[in-house]
Design a protein around this motif. Structure first.
Motif, PDB file in Angstrom:
ATOM      1  N   ASN A 195       0.966  -1.224  -0.040  1.00 47.16           N
ATOM      2  CA  ASN A 195       0.216  -0.029  -0.164  1.00 47.16           C
ATOM      3  C   ASN A 195       0.928   1.136  -0.104  1.00 47.16           C
TER       4      ASN A 195
ATOM      5  N   LEU B  67      -3.048   5.187  -5.247  1.00 43.37           N
ATOM      6  CA  LEU B  67      -2.812   4.186  -4.297  1.00 43.37           C
ATOM      7  C   LEU B  67      -1.357   4.732  -3.812  1.00 43.37           C
TER       8      LEU B  67
ATOM      9  N   LYS C 264      -5.123   4.896   2.184  1.00 40.44           N
ATOM     10  CA  LYS C 264      -4.539   3.882   1.339  1.00 40.44           C
ATOM     11  C   LYS C 264      -4.180   2.622   1.902  1.00 40.44           C
TER      12      LYS C 264
END
Length: 138
Positions: free
Chosen positions: A48, A71, A113
């Protein structure tokens, strides 16, 4: 006697509303999904990005339109991607998540995220790891 009448009225009103079909708690909202999840390989990324914010972003999304959710956490137009990940000097490995929605309405997009339901918020921002994150951009 007055106390008994008040109590009777409260119970009576409750029973009437219950019989009328009123619900005291609102129904849980449906959890959106990304219909393009199996189409684009970017959805398979294991890592992530950095925590951009500790709260989700509410955005009105249109049915049939394609969106790119950031992202990496470095986009200037959060929560959507602006192409910052393409800067070779930043050495960003995460790619945006391409998605569509099935209905035009307001959606909560993840800004930490760390969601397991990319790009939609699943409440992960409430976890201890996100709350203690030091990589937040302000």
């Amino acid at each position: 006697m007055l106390h008994r009448n008040i109590r009777y009225n409260l119970v009576n009103n409750f029973m009437k509303s219950f019989q009328a079909g009123y619900v005291t708690k609102p129904p849980k909202p449906e959890i959106p999904s990304n219909p393009l999840k199996k189409v684009y390989a970017a959805n398979e990324q294991l890592d992530n990005g950095i925590v951009y914010d500790r709260k989700p972003f509410k955005l009105t999304l249109e049915e049939g339109k394609t969106y790119a959710w950031c992202l990496c956490g470095r986009s200037k137009s959060q929560p959507l991607c602006d192409g910052t990940h393409k800067d070779v000097f930043l050495k960003i490995t995460q790619r945006p998540i391409i998605f569509k929605v099935e209905k035009t309405k307001d959606y909560w997009l993840c800004n930490c995220k760390q969601t397991k339901n990319r790009p939609f918020c699943d409440g992960t921002h409430k976890s201890k790891e996100v709350m203690e994150a030091t990589t937040i951009r302000v």
